[in-house]
Design a protein around this motif. Structure first.
Motif, mmCIF file in Angstrom:
data_model
loop_
_atom_site.group_PDB
_atom_site.id
_atom_site.type_symbol
_atom_site.label_atom_id
_atom_site.label_comp_id
_atom_site.label_asym_id
_atom_site.label_seq_id
_atom_site.Cartn_x
_atom_site.Cartn_y
_atom_site.Cartn_z
ATOM 1 N N TYR A 67 -3.538 2.846 -9.381
ATOM 2 C CA TYR A 67 -4.728 3.473 -8.797
ATOM 3 C C TYR A 67 -4.983 2.899 -7.414
ATOM 4 O O TYR A 67 -5.108 1.681 -7.246
ATOM 5 N N TRP A 68 -5.059 3.755 -6.398
ATOM 6 C CA TRP A 68 -5.527 3.390 -5.068
ATOM 7 C C TRP A 68 -7.007 3.772 -5.001
ATOM 8 O O TRP A 68 -7.340 4.959 -5.102
ATOM 9 N N ILE A 69 -7.894 2.818 -4.851
ATOM 10 C CA ILE A 69 -9.332 3.103 -4.824
ATOM 11 C C ILE A 69 -9.831 3.006 -3.382
ATOM 12 O O ILE A 69 -9.811 1.926 -2.777
ATOM 13 N N LEU A 70 -10.253 4.130 -2.819
ATOM 14 C CA LEU A 70 -10.664 4.189 -1.423
ATOM 15 C C LEU A 70 -12.046 3.564 -1.216
ATOM 16 O O LEU A 70 -12.891 3.578 -2.113
ATOM 17 N N LYS A 71 -12.252 3.015 -0.040
ATOM 18 C CA LYS A 71 -13.531 2.421 0.385
ATOM 19 C C LYS A 71 -13.999 1.317 -0.559
ATOM 20 O O LYS A 71 -15.199 1.061 -0.682
ATOM 21 N N ALA A 72 -13.063 0.659 -1.222
ATOM 22 C CA ALA A 72 -13.382 -0.488 -2.065
ATOM 23 C C ALA A 72 -12.642 -1.700 -1.533
ATOM 24 O O ALA A 72 -11.504 -1.597 -1.085
ATOM 25 N N GLY A 73 -13.299 -2.854 -1.606
ATOM 26 C CA GLY A 73 -12.656 -4.100 -1.243
ATOM 27 C C GLY A 73 -12.101 -4.790 -2.473
ATOM 28 O O GLY A 73 -11.600 -4.143 -3.396
ATOM 29 N N HIS A 74 -12.222 -6.112 -2.508
ATOM 30 C CA HIS A 74 -11.660 -6.915 -3.590
ATOM 31 C C HIS A 74 -12.360 -6.639 -4.921
ATOM 32 O O HIS A 74 -11.743 -6.723 -5.975
ATOM 33 N N PHE A 75 -13.646 -6.294 -4.851
ATOM 34 C CA PHE A 75 -14.457 -6.119 -6.067
ATOM 35 C C PHE A 75 -14.669 -4.625 -6.331
ATOM 36 O O PHE A 75 -15.730 -4.066 -6.047
ATOM 37 N N VAL A 76 -13.663 -3.982 -6.886
ATOM 38 C CA VAL A 76 -13.655 -2.526 -7.047
ATOM 39 C C VAL A 76 -14.846 -2.015 -7.859
ATOM 40 O O VAL A 76 -15.499 -1.044 -7.459
ATOM 41 N N PRO A 77 -15.186 -2.623 -9.017
ATOM 42 C CA PRO A 77 -16.315 -2.077 -9.795
ATOM 43 C C PRO A 77 -17.645 -2.136 -9.056
ATOM 44 O O PRO A 77 -18.539 -1.327 -9.330
ATOM 45 N N THR A 78 -17.786 -3.082 -8.126
ATOM 46 C CA THR A 78 -19.020 -3.195 -7.349
ATOM 47 C C THR A 78 -19.030 -2.209 -6.193
ATOM 48 O O THR A 78 -20.042 -1.561 -5.922
ATOM 49 N N ASP A 79 -17.887 -2.066 -5.519
ATOM 50 C CA ASP A 79 -17.814 -1.214 -4.331
ATOM 51 C C ASP A 79 -17.718 0.269 -4.671
ATOM 52 O O ASP A 79 -18.227 1.111 -3.929
ATOM 53 N N GLN A 80 -17.047 0.597 -5.755
ATOM 54 C CA GLN A 80 -16.894 1.998 -6.179
ATOM 55 C C GLN A 80 -17.140 2.098 -7.692
ATOM 56 O O GLN A 80 -16.216 2.349 -8.473
ATOM 57 N N PRO A 81 -18.388 1.918 -8.125
ATOM 58 C CA PRO A 81 -18.678 1.848 -9.566
ATOM 59 C C PRO A 81 -18.367 3.125 -10.336
ATOM 60 O O PRO A 81 -17.904 3.060 -11.474
ATOM 61 N N CYS A 82 -18.576 4.278 -9.716
ATOM 62 C CA CYS A 82 -18.377 5.539 -10.427
ATOM 63 C C CYS A 82 -16.903 5.769 -10.755
ATOM 64 O O CYS A 82 -16.536 6.029 -11.907
ATOM 65 N N VAL A 83 -16.049 5.671 -9.741
ATOM 66 C CA VAL A 83 -14.626 5.917 -9.976
ATOM 67 C C VAL A 83 -14.023 4.802 -10.837
ATOM 68 O O VAL A 83 -13.121 5.047 -11.647
ATOM 69 N N ALA A 84 -14.553 3.570 -10.716
ATOM 70 C CA ALA A 84 -14.067 2.467 -11.552
ATOM 71 C C ALA A 84 -14.382 2.715 -13.018
ATOM 72 O O ALA A 84 -13.559 2.438 -13.898
#
Length: 458
Positions: free
Chosen positions: A428-445
């Motif tokens: 998974y490539w998660i856009l507009k997220a840094g090291h902390f994916v669930p915090t930066d992109q909670p919906c897609v995570a």
């Protein structure tokens, strides 16, 4: 409407479990939470906290999953950071988190290795020195928890890791499989997910200079210095000088920070919160390992903090949470031994774990890799490089697959990421997220973890 657990309204019912003298546990009266210590070795105590989901869906064809969250560092607390900062039911203000992963699974947080968070050792000689030793302790914890609870055994366990936790995840995956095959562990391993994980330090340090040069954060001189130290690290790793490689990594981070005017290693679009970090570092007055841990906390806190209070994790975990849990020894401070955890793992810190990923794939275990687009320390560029080094027989077909765009819910107007998969490997490539994916992109995570676990709530 189902309610998430509210910390201050829970009345505790004490349930002491002694299993071979190793387990002491408490639970809430309604059974929605359980926590305790497992003595993984004499005088080495690992803390765990299990949340049972109020969103549980009973589906005979799709068993409700459990996610074991492993934090990074090494020495960062899953019970604190992963729980209150990222995916648990409550945030650092003890308010319900709308994007909690309890919507897709039960959650098991551990403070791993021993010495992390609430976990502690009674003798410094008991700190782990390798990822494999950490995995052995975690396997002991799983044996004590799962073998005594038939309900847990019915749920597949998914090991989900962040940062250095990825190295623990792959070594634990193999250790758990071995214990399962030997009949020592009653558990169904559903898969392993590696979020922005430190699987191949060499590939990450070689990615930093070119990536930051392309982003205009380094000039030619900075790039040259960065690549020079990365080459030294590569040679040290080849020569088996792993502690020296860790020291060179520290030097490289300092050079990158100075030459980039303090780029944030957890989000390369931002500057490091240098004032906050300096304050924390001076207050802690510890060596570099403790400084790294405090910076890890500060970086995440700056992304999750909301108005209405300070939301300080140290204050929360050493105050109201410690009081609620009742079981934490008075002389144990949350995170008090974390610096030692890093120090004792200095000889393993820079060792790659690509071979372990290959072994998991060869054994048919579902392996998911996910990465935030704007992470630097575990950059997508570095992750892509180590994935290309896999010897797994399906790699060629995997790399030939087209990526599928990801969206959030019914909104198809904004691309949130991409997914590439073949057989049991998923990226998974998660856009507009840094090291902390669930915090930066909670919906897609949240949607991603639903897909990883095949949750009946998906």
């Amino acid at each position: 409407m189902e309610k998430l657990p509210h910390l201050l309204s829970i009345f505790l019912f004490i349930a002491l479990h002694f299993h071979g003298g190793k387990v002491v546990a408490f639970k809430t009266q309604d059974g929605s939470e359980e926590w305790g210590y497992v003595q993984v070795r004499p005088k080495a105590h690992m803390f765990w906290w299990l949340y049972r989901s109020p969103y549980r869906v009973e589906d005979p064809s799709k068993p409700w999953p459990i996610v074991l969250w492993l934090q990074g560092g090494p020495g960062a607390s899953g019970v604190g950071i992963g729980n209150f900062e990222e995916v648990g039911p409550l945030n650092t203000y003890l308010k319900p988190r709308n994007s909690t992963w309890l919507k897709k699974a039960d959650l098991l947080f551990v403070d791993n290795p021993v010495g992390t968070g609430y976990s502690f050792v009674e003798d410094k000689k008991l700190f782990v020195k390798t990822d494999v030793e950490a995995a052995t302790d975690l396997t002991t914890l799983l044996i004590e928890l799962f073998n005594r609870d038939e309900k847990l055994q019915k749920s597949p366990l998914f090991i989900v890791a962040e940062s250095y936790g990825g190295k623990f995840a792959v070594t634990l995956g193999l250790s758990a499989l071995e214990a399962i095959e030997a009949g020592k562990l009653k558990l169904r391993l559903g898969g392993v997910a590696l979020g922005d994980s430190w699987i191949s330090p060499e590939d990450f340090v070689f990615s930093w200079g070119p990536l930051l040069k392309d982003l205009s954060r380094l000039d030619d001189s900075g790039l040259q210095q960065s690549n020079s130290i990365a080459e030294r690290i590569k040679q040290q790793l080849e020569d088996g000088k792993f502690v020296e490689a860790t020291d060179s990594w520290t030097e490289l981070e300092s050079v990158i920070s100075i030459k980039s005017n303090h780029v944030d290693f957890y989000n390369f679009l931002e500057d490091e919160g240098s004032d906050d970090v300096a304050t924390l570092e001076l207050a802690l007055n510890k060596k570099i390992s403790m400084k790294r841990y405090s910076r890890y906390l500060t970086s995440l806190r700056s992304r999750s903090r909301t108005p209405g209070g300070d939301g300080d994790l140290d204050t929360l975990l050493n105050g109201v949470i410690k009081k609620k849990l009742k079981i934490i020894p008075e002389n144990v401070t949350w995170g008090g031994q974390s610096g030692h955890v890093f120090d004792y793992l200095a000889g393993d810190f820079m060792k790659p774990r690509i071979n372990e990923v290959d072994e998991l794939l060869a054994k048919g275990v579902n392996v998911t890799v996910y990465n935030g687009q704007i992470d630097l320390i575990c950059s997508t560029k570095g992750t892509d490089a180590w994935v290309h080094k896999l010897k797994w027989e399906g790699l060629k077909n995997f790399l030939a697959k087209d990526r599928t765009p990801l969206y959030c819910g019914s909104d198809k107007s904004t691309t949130k990421g991409f997914l590439q998969s073949y057989k049991n490997l998923f990226f998974y490539w998660i856009l507009k997220a840094g090291h902390f994916v669930p915090t930066d992109q909670p919906c897609v995570a949240l949607e991603m973890v639903g897909a990883i676990t095949q949750s009946p709530a998906t």
